[in-house]
Design a protein around this motif. Structure first.
Motif, PDB file in Angstrom:
ATOM      1  N   ILE A  14       1.034  22.805  33.262  1.00  0.00           N
ATOM      2  CA  ILE A  14       2.223  21.960  33.280  1.00  0.00           C
ATOM      3  C   ILE A  14       2.212  20.950  32.133  1.00  0.00           C
ATOM      4  CG2 ILE A  14       1.219  20.235  34.858  1.00  0.00           C
ATOM      5  CD1 ILE A  14       3.985  20.058  36.208  1.00  0.00           C
ATOM      6  N   ALA A  15       1.024  20.532  31.713  1.00  0.00           N
ATOM      7  CA  ALA A  15       0.896  19.514  30.661  1.00  0.00           C
ATOM      8  C   ALA A  15       0.557  20.101  29.304  1.00  0.00           C
ATOM      9  CB  ALA A  15      -0.182  18.508  31.054  1.00  0.00           C
ATOM     10  N   SER A  16       0.600  21.422  29.184  1.00  0.00           N
ATOM     11  CA  SER A  16       0.086  22.079  27.984  1.00  0.00           C
ATOM     12  C   SER A  16       1.148  22.293  26.912  1.00  0.00           C
ATOM     13  CB  SER A  16      -0.540  23.424  28.350  1.00  0.00           C
ATOM     14  OG  SER A  16      -1.738  23.244  29.081  1.00  0.00           O
ATOM     15  N   THR A  17       0.670  22.300  25.699  1.00  0.00           N
ATOM     16  CA  THR A  17       1.467  22.698  24.542  1.00  0.00           C
ATOM     17  C   THR A  17       0.620  23.652  23.705  1.00  0.00           C
ATOM     18  OG1 THR A  17       0.686  20.761  23.297  1.00  0.00           O
ATOM     19  CG2 THR A  17       2.804  20.552  24.442  1.00  0.00           C
ATOM     20  N   SER A  18       1.275  24.408  22.839  1.00  0.00           N
ATOM     21  CA  SER A  18       0.564  25.356  21.998  1.00  0.00           C
ATOM     22  C   SER A  18       0.014  24.640  20.771  1.00  0.00           C
ATOM     23  CB  SER A  18       1.491  26.492  21.564  1.00  0.00           C
ATOM     24  OG  SER A  18       0.793  27.398  20.741  1.00  0.00           O
ATOM     25  N   GLU A  19      -1.290  24.725  20.606  1.00  0.00           N
ATOM     26  CA  GLU A  19      -1.946  24.077  19.469  1.00  0.00           C
ATOM     27  C   GLU A  19      -2.418  25.093  18.437  1.00  0.00           C
ATOM     28  OE1 GLU A  19      -2.399  20.545  19.194  1.00  0.00           O
ATOM     29  OE2 GLU A  19      -0.858  20.703  20.744  1.00  0.00           O
ATOM     30  N   GLY A  20      -1.878  26.306  18.503  1.00  0.00           N
ATOM     31  CA  GLY A  20      -2.242  27.327  17.538  1.00  0.00           C
ATOM     32  C   GLY A  20      -3.338  28.255  18.006  1.00  0.00           C
ATOM     33  N   GLU A  21      -4.160  27.808  18.944  1.00  0.00           N
ATOM     34  CA  GLU A  21      -5.237  28.637  19.475  1.00  0.00           C
ATOM     35  C   GLU A  21      -5.108  28.778  20.984  1.00  0.00           C
ATOM     36  OE1 GLU A  21      -8.984  27.105  18.218  1.00  0.00           O
ATOM     37  OE2 GLU A  21      -8.595  27.449  16.093  1.00  0.00           O
ATOM     38  N   GLY A  22      -3.875  28.769  21.468  1.00  0.00           N
ATOM     39  CA  GLY A  22      -3.640  28.873  22.897  1.00  0.00           C
ATOM     40  C   GLY A  22      -3.176  27.560  23.480  1.00  0.00           C
ATOM     41  N   LEU A  23      -2.713  27.596  24.736  1.00  0.00           N
ATOM     42  CA  LEU A  23      -2.201  26.414  25.407  1.00  0.00           C
ATOM     43  C   LEU A  23      -3.322  25.428  25.711  1.00  0.00           C
ATOM     44  CD1 LEU A  23       0.297  28.109  27.884  1.00  0.00           C
ATOM     45  CD2 LEU A  23       0.853  26.797  25.823  1.00  0.00           C
ATOM     46  N   THR A  24      -3.053  24.161  25.456  1.00  0.00           N
ATOM     47  CA  THR A  24      -4.019  23.085  25.691  1.00  0.00           C
ATOM     48  C   THR A  24      -3.298  21.904  26.343  1.00  0.00           C
ATOM     49  OG1 THR A  24      -5.269  23.728  23.718  1.00  0.00           O
ATOM     50  CG2 THR A  24      -5.694  21.536  24.632  1.00  0.00           C
ATOM     51  N   PRO A  25      -3.874  21.317  27.398  1.00  0.00           N
ATOM     52  CA  PRO A  25      -3.214  20.162  28.028  1.00  0.00           C
ATOM     53  C   PRO A  25      -3.168  18.968  27.079  1.00  0.00           C
ATOM     54  CG  PRO A  25      -4.903  21.102  29.473  1.00  0.00           C
ATOM     55  CD  PRO A  25      -5.091  21.720  28.124  1.00  0.00           C
ATOM     56  N   THR A  26      -1.962  18.436  26.864  1.00  0.00           N
ATOM     57  CA  THR A  26      -1.799  17.278  25.975  1.00  0.00           C
ATOM     58  C   THR A  26      -0.869  16.217  26.560  1.00  0.00           C
ATOM     59  OG1 THR A  26       0.007  18.398  24.802  1.00  0.00           O
ATOM     60  CG2 THR A  26      -2.205  18.624  23.877  1.00  0.00           C
ATOM     61  N   ALA A  27       0.112  16.610  27.346  1.00  0.00           N
ATOM     62  CA  ALA A  27       1.123  15.671  27.835  1.00  0.00           C
ATOM     63  C   ALA A  27       0.573  14.808  28.962  1.00  0.00           C
ATOM     64  CB  ALA A  27       2.359  16.426  28.316  1.00  0.00           C
TER      65      ALA A  27
END
Length: 341
Positions: A14-27
């Protein structure tokens, strides 16, 4: 007067964005809430972020951190929403059910199959309905709210990897359904006479210890019973997923029975369950299980989910090392986790 709800953000899809190497929680939790229309009309929201991780990395020490956040803020809020990744949400929901028992205030876990930033996300409705449920006077205990269903925290199981209706309630009816902004409570969420009990202001029972040395062992054809000896160094308890309704191999000798009894007699804990998802265990049906049915040192998982068995065994061993006390704790019904004996 609007209810006060604390949103505890821990990461996940739910908090993830794409950082180029897959979804990563950022929000952050606040950033997620800002994306949901009308959310602030339901309740006054506060936010805390004890971690921001993929739920694959969620561990028992993190369950305790979430428990501490809820316990520390319990008197100041009417409900709690934990934003969590779906992969281990059922484990965390079960663990919180044992760590915070008999809560008159709702503790809701939710997440999504698609990130909040996705144009086709399920995150907005899941978060909206979770806050709606957490702000309702009749809600209580630890639950998973997902895709319009309310599932007891000890009965949730992730059944699907991609579909929005990812979770099912294992061997127990869903507690309620949410249709848009209406909560329809089922019989499992009601008490005698169809009424929801009023809140008395009582504090929940909060527990602070877990034994992390618990492993799930799934029987497969030709799995060698010597595995029990190899596990002794690192584990205090084995949850053994048997075949069918409770079949454990004999192979014409006593090697499995000897290994299992040796594990139990060494002071370690053995919980027997089935690897079949639905309908549960009965060791007494077939000869290949009956040898273990009456052994007081072997705990029976009945129709509990594996996730709940892991969390409950960690909790029970965290409270006591006395086999009789562990047995009593294990068979105690908590948040609908098993049918009362």
């Amino acid at each position: 007067m609007k209810k006060r709800v604390l949103i505890i953000a821990t990461g996940g899809t739910i908090a993830s964005t794409s950082e180029g190497e897959g979804l990563t929680p950022t929000a952050s939790g606040r950033e997620l809430a800002d994306k949901v229309p009308l959310l602030d009309t339901i309740a006054d929201l506060d936010f805390v972020q004890p971690m921001n991780i993929d739920s694959t990395n969620m561990r028992p020490r993190d369950w305790l951190r979430i428990k501490d956040v809820i316990a520390g803020a319990y008197d100041r809020y009417d409900g709690f929403v934990v934003l969590h990744g779906t992969d281990t949400m059922a484990y965390t929901a079960a663990a919180l059910s044992y760590l915070i028992q008999d809560s008159e205030k709702p503790i809701v876990l939710t997440g999504s199959q698609q990130p909040m930033a996705s144009p086709f996300t399920d995150a907005k409705l899941n978060l909206y309905q979770s806050v709606l449920y957490a702000a309702d006077e009749a809600s209580r205990d630890v639950n998973v709210v997902f895709s319009g269903k309310v599932i007891a925290g000890t009965r949730a199981h992730k059944q699907r990897t991609m579909s929005f209706n990812a979770f099912m309630s294992m061997n127990y009816p869903s507690l309620a359904y949410i249709r848009n902004d209406r909560i329809v409570r089922a019989g499992a969420d009601l008490r005698a006479g169809g009424a929801v009990p009023e809140r008395t202001g009582a504090s929940p029972r909060v527990c602070g210890e877990l034994d992390e040395r618990v492993i799930v062992l799934k029987l497969t054809p030709e799995l060698q019973p010597s595995i029990f000896g190899l596990l002794k160094r690192d584990y205090d308890a084995v949850i053994l997923e048997t075949f069918g309704i409770g079949g454990i191999p004999s192979y014409g000798d006593n090697s499995y029975e000897d290994a299992i009894l040796d594990w139990v007699e060494s002071g370690r804990t053995l919980v027997v369950t089935t690897q079949v998802p639905e309908e549960g265990l009965d060791l007494g049906v077939y000869e290949v299980g009956r040898a273990y049915a009456e052994n007081p040192g072997i705990l029976k998982g009945d129709d509990m989910s594996t996730e709940a068995l892991v969390a409950k065994t960690m909790w029970a061993l965290g409270q006591s090392r006395d086999p009789e006390q562990v047995r009593e704790l294990f068979y105690r019904e908590v948040n609908h986790d098993r049918m009362p004996r």
